[in-house]
Design a protein around this motif. Structure first.
Motif, mmCIF file in Angstrom:
data_model
loop_
_atom_site.group_PDB
_atom_site.id
_atom_site.type_symbol
_atom_site.label_atom_id
_atom_site.label_comp_id
_atom_site.label_asym_id
_atom_site.label_seq_id
_atom_site.Cartn_x
_atom_site.Cartn_y
_atom_site.Cartn_z
ATOM 1 N N GLY A 1 -1.840 3.860 9.110
ATOM 2 C CA GLY A 1 -1.404 3.696 10.488
ATOM 3 C C GLY A 1 -1.280 2.226 10.853
ATOM 4 N N GLU A 2 -1.478 1.919 12.133
ATOM 5 C CA GLU A 2 -1.250 0.566 12.630
ATOM 6 C C GLU A 2 -2.536 -0.172 12.992
ATOM 7 N N THR A 3 -3.689 0.449 12.779
ATOM 8 C CA THR A 3 -4.960 -0.196 13.124
ATOM 9 C C THR A 3 -5.914 -0.166 11.940
ATOM 10 N N ASP A 4 -6.891 -1.064 11.975
ATOM 11 C CA ASP A 4 -7.929 -1.078 10.939
ATOM 12 C C ASP A 4 -8.729 0.208 11.006
ATOM 13 N N ALA A 5 -9.341 0.550 9.885
ATOM 14 C CA ALA A 5 -10.254 1.691 9.842
ATOM 15 C C ALA A 5 -11.674 1.153 9.760
ATOM 16 N N GLU A 6 -12.555 1.717 10.570
ATOM 17 C CA GLU A 6 -13.957 1.307 10.551
ATOM 18 C C GLU A 6 -14.806 2.493 10.129
ATOM 19 N N LEU A 7 -15.754 2.254 9.246
ATOM 20 C CA LEU A 7 -16.559 3.350 8.750
ATOM 21 C C LEU A 7 -17.987 2.945 8.484
ATOM 22 N N LEU A 8 -18.828 3.935 8.438
ATOM 23 C CA LEU A 8 -20.221 3.784 8.018
ATOM 24 C C LEU A 8 -20.285 4.307 6.597
ATOM 25 N N LEU A 9 -20.802 3.478 5.691
ATOM 26 C CA LEU A 9 -20.880 3.860 4.289
ATOM 27 C C LEU A 9 -22.331 3.770 3.832
ATOM 28 N N VAL A 10 -22.786 4.800 3.154
ATOM 29 C CA VAL A 10 -24.136 4.785 2.588
ATOM 30 C C VAL A 10 -23.992 4.993 1.084
ATOM 31 N N ALA A 11 -24.549 4.072 0.309
ATOM 32 C CA ALA A 11 -24.431 4.136 -1.146
ATOM 33 C C ALA A 11 -25.808 4.062 -1.788
ATOM 34 N N THR A 12 -25.893 4.575 -2.999
ATOM 35 C CA THR A 12 -27.101 4.420 -3.805
ATOM 36 C C THR A 12 -26.711 3.613 -5.024
ATOM 37 N N VAL A 13 -26.970 2.311 -4.938
ATOM 38 C CA VAL A 13 -26.593 1.417 -6.018
ATOM 39 C C VAL A 13 -27.243 0.079 -5.757
ATOM 40 N N ALA A 14 -27.409 -0.750 -6.802
ATOM 41 C CA ALA A 14 -27.978 -2.076 -6.639
ATOM 42 C C ALA A 14 -27.076 -2.911 -5.747
ATOM 43 N N PRO A 15 -27.645 -3.791 -4.911
ATOM 44 C CA PRO A 15 -26.850 -4.543 -3.938
ATOM 45 C C PRO A 15 -25.721 -5.363 -4.541
ATOM 46 N N ARG A 16 -25.963 -6.062 -5.658
ATOM 47 C CA ARG A 16 -24.925 -6.959 -6.182
ATOM 48 C C ARG A 16 -23.688 -6.195 -6.633
ATOM 49 N N PRO A 17 -23.817 -5.153 -7.472
ATOM 50 C CA PRO A 17 -22.608 -4.404 -7.830
ATOM 51 C C PRO A 17 -21.940 -3.779 -6.603
ATOM 52 N N LEU A 18 -22.757 -3.336 -5.659
ATOM 53 C CA LEU A 18 -22.194 -2.674 -4.498
ATOM 54 C C LEU A 18 -21.310 -3.618 -3.694
ATOM 55 N N LEU A 19 -21.810 -4.801 -3.396
ATOM 56 C CA LEU A 19 -21.054 -5.728 -2.557
ATOM 57 C C LEU A 19 -20.033 -6.525 -3.363
ATOM 58 N N GLY A 20 -20.157 -6.502 -4.686
ATOM 59 C CA GLY A 20 -19.240 -7.289 -5.504
ATOM 60 C C GLY A 20 -18.124 -6.498 -6.114
ATOM 61 N N SER B 1 -13.621 4.998 13.301
ATOM 62 C CA SER B 1 -12.364 4.858 14.040
ATOM 63 C C SER B 1 -11.229 4.604 13.064
ATOM 64 N N GLY B 2 -10.022 4.914 13.506
ATOM 65 C CA GLY B 2 -8.844 4.715 12.672
ATOM 66 C C GLY B 2 -8.623 5.850 11.695
ATOM 67 N N HIS B 3 -7.680 5.626 10.786
ATOM 68 C CA HIS B 3 -7.350 6.613 9.758
ATOM 69 C C HIS B 3 -7.540 5.960 8.394
ATOM 70 N N LEU B 4 -8.122 6.697 7.475
ATOM 71 C CA LEU B 4 -8.481 6.158 6.174
ATOM 72 C C LEU B 4 -7.947 7.038 5.060
ATOM 73 N N ARG B 5 -7.292 6.398 4.080
ATOM 74 C CA ARG B 5 -6.893 7.120 2.875
ATOM 75 C C ARG B 5 -7.889 6.774 1.782
ATOM 76 N N LEU B 6 -8.578 7.788 1.303
ATOM 77 C CA LEU B 6 -9.544 7.628 0.228
ATOM 78 C C LEU B 6 -8.862 8.006 -1.081
ATOM 79 N N ILE B 7 -8.669 7.004 -1.939
ATOM 80 C CA ILE B 7 -8.126 7.259 -3.274
ATOM 81 C C ILE B 7 -9.323 7.490 -4.190
ATOM 82 N N LEU B 8 -9.363 8.657 -4.801
ATOM 83 C CA LEU B 8 -10.512 9.052 -5.607
ATOM 84 C C LEU B 8 -9.999 9.642 -6.917
ATOM 85 N N GLY B 9 -9.966 8.798 -7.949
ATOM 86 C CA GLY B 9 -9.399 9.240 -9.217
ATOM 87 C C GLY B 9 -7.918 9.528 -9.048
ATOM 88 N N ASN B 10 -7.508 10.743 -9.400
ATOM 89 C CA ASN B 10 -6.115 11.151 -9.255
ATOM 90 C C ASN B 10 -5.835 11.814 -7.914
#
Length: 198
Positions: free
Chosen positions: A176-195, A142-151
């Protein structure tokens, strides 16, 4: 010989402390309640759960009787089956880097995929870009998300998805005027991912 005995005693004491705490928490008892049920003092029980004190035989008998288990069971590690299903509301939202997030899996140490529900507040402060090993795939719920990816910058709306190398500096910004909610799936160790992610 004495050295080995000390190591074994320390191991047993740690195992006992973990089991005692687990038994109490599984019943939702406070230390005060346990003290009342066993006739043992709260400080004494607290030190047993912290592994800071060796219990007497009488104390072990009283604790085992209170929990309706054998004394031997107090020294046994619990073998829990891995949890496959995570129910709605089971995992509370945490905060980090201006985001709200919660893991959608109890199997973090076993598998490579890390599914996470993420809420990007519309007023998220800062502008740091993050990077880490692995890859990320996200889907906007839900919502609108701007993904900044490098340049580059990509505007995503509900139903849009993105897949990228997480070593590329990146950041998520709600548009926009509301939070963005997303489902994210990553391949990485938990500590770096959440930190240090997103």
């Amino acid at each position: 010989m004495t050295h080995t005995s000390n190591i074994d005693s320390a191991t047993e004491l740690r195992r006992l402390s973990r089991k005692l705490k687990s038994l109490r928490e599984s019943r939702d008892w406070t230390l005060d309640e346990l003290a009342e049920r066993t006739g043992l003092s709260k400080p004494y029980l607290s030190r047993l759960e912290a592994g800071e004190r060796q219990p007497s035989i009488a104390a072990l008998l009283s604790i085992a009787q209170t929990y309706s288990v054998t004394v031997a069971a107090l020294f046994q590690e619990e073998q829990q089956a891995p949890q496959v299903v995570v129910r709605q509301g089971q995992r509370p939202l945490k905060t980090g880097n201006g985001l709200f997030h919660t893991s959608l899996s109890e199997r973090g140490g076993e598998f490579n995929l890390r599914p996470i529900r993420v809420i990007v507040p519309v007023d998220r402060a800062g502008g740091d870009l993050y990077q880490h090993d692995g890859e990320e795939w996200l889907y906007v719920l839900s919502g609108h998300l701007r993904l900044i990816l490098g340049n580059e910058q990509h505007l995503l709306s509900e139903g849009d998805a993105a897949h990228f190398d997480a070593r590329t500096p990146h950041r998520l910004v709600a548009e926009g005027e509301t939070d963005a909610e997303l489902l994210l799936v990553a391949t990485v160790a938990p500590r770096p991912l959440l930190g240090s992610y997103l």
